[in-house]
Design an enzyme around this catalytic site. Structure first.
Site, PDB file in Angstrom:
ATOM      1  CB  CYS A   1      -0.872   0.041   1.254  1.00 45.24           C
ATOM      2  SG  CYS A   1      -2.116  -1.234   1.343  1.00 45.24           S
TER       3      CYS A   1
ATOM      4  CD  GLU B   1      -2.345   4.029   3.010  1.00 47.03           C
ATOM      5  OE1 GLU B   1      -1.862   3.312   2.109  1.00 47.03           O
ATOM      6  OE2 GLU B   1      -3.559   4.149   3.211  1.00 47.03           O
TER       7      GLU B   1
HETATM    8  N1  THU Z   1      -4.393   0.416  -1.006  1.00 48.91           N
HETATM    9  C1  THU Z   1      -3.537   1.368  -0.551  1.00 48.91           C
HETATM   10  O1  THU Z   1      -2.475   1.622  -1.142  1.00 48.91           O
HETATM   11  N2  THU Z   1      -3.876   2.036   0.570  1.00 48.91           N
HETATM   12  C2  THU Z   1      -5.066   1.915   1.220  1.00 48.91           C
HETATM   13  O2  THU Z   1      -5.290   2.599   2.193  1.00 48.91           O
HETATM   14  C3  THU Z   1      -6.043   0.936   0.763  1.00 48.91           C
HETATM   15  C4  THU Z   1      -5.631   0.055  -0.342  1.00 48.91           C
HETATM   16  C5  THU Z   1      -4.050  -0.261  -2.240  1.00 48.91           C
HETATM   17  C6  THU Z   1      -3.685  -1.707  -2.134  1.00 48.91           C
HETATM   18  C7  THU Z   1      -4.008  -2.207  -3.518  1.00 48.91           C
HETATM   19  O3  THU Z   1      -2.924  -1.911  -4.377  1.00 48.91           O
HETATM   20  C8  THU Z   1      -5.195  -1.349  -3.944  1.00 48.91           C
HETATM   21  O4  THU Z   1      -5.151  -0.201  -3.116  1.00 48.91           O
HETATM   22  C9  THU Z   1      -6.542  -2.030  -3.822  1.00 48.91           C
HETATM   23  O5  THU Z   1      -6.727  -2.582  -2.563  1.00 48.91           O
END
Ligand code: THU
Length: 160
Positions: free
Chosen positions: A72, A74
């Protein structure tokens, strides 16, 4: 039987009501969604982190054909910041997300694994991290990560 109610304080702002510092950080997180690698979910996330020394580090989600190997936005941003400045506390994190040609109308909220990682940084430096969750209709401001992860497992839990 007893009950315990846990509350989270969320301050809800229009973007224009925020300080310039916060607007800049949110805009950096919005710019960052363009750099996401999200060919599988098509869900683009950007995170911008401001350290206590004023440095700003950004990250975007990085997906992988072996899905769990991706990360993710973050965590990309937080690990990047902590790796560059292991002695400097984090002041603020701003998060934005973009899909189907638009930024989300409702604020994006970080996943559980990211909350756990953000909490570790908050605890590590013993300093609250302000969280700015961007949506086109409103922005959520949460005063620290602990509020995002009640009943958390943390360092002191190991010594119980
Ligand atoms: N994702 C993030 O990068 N941050 C979040 O807070 C929620 C989900 C990403 C993970 C994945 O690449 C995509 O979003 C779908 O879940």
């Amino acid at each position: 039987m007893k009950q315990k109610i846990i509350e989270t304080k969320i301050s809800i702002y229009n973007f224009d009501e925020l300080s310039t510092e916060y607007q800049i950080l949110i805009n950096k997180s919005k710019e960052q969604v363009l750099k996401a690698y999200a060919p599988y979910s098509l869900f683009h996330v950007g995170a911008a982190i401001e350290l206590d020394n004023g440095e700003i580090f950004c990250g975007s989600n990085q997906e992988n054909s072996a899905y769990p190997s991706g990360l993710c936005a973050e965590r990309v941003a937080m690990f990047y910041a902590n790796a560059q400045f292991p002695e400097i506390a984090v002041r603020t994190i701003a998060i934005s997300a973009y899909t189907n040609g638009n930024f989300l109308a409702e604020p994006i909220t970080p996943c559980g694994a990211c909350r756990q990682v953000l909490l570790e940084t908050e605890m590590r430096f013993e300093k609250n991290i302000t969280v700015l969750l961007y949506g086109t209709e409103k922005v959520y401001l949460i005063e620290n990560i602990k509020q995002l992860l009640p009943l958390c497992f943390e360092k002191s839990s190991l010594n119980n």
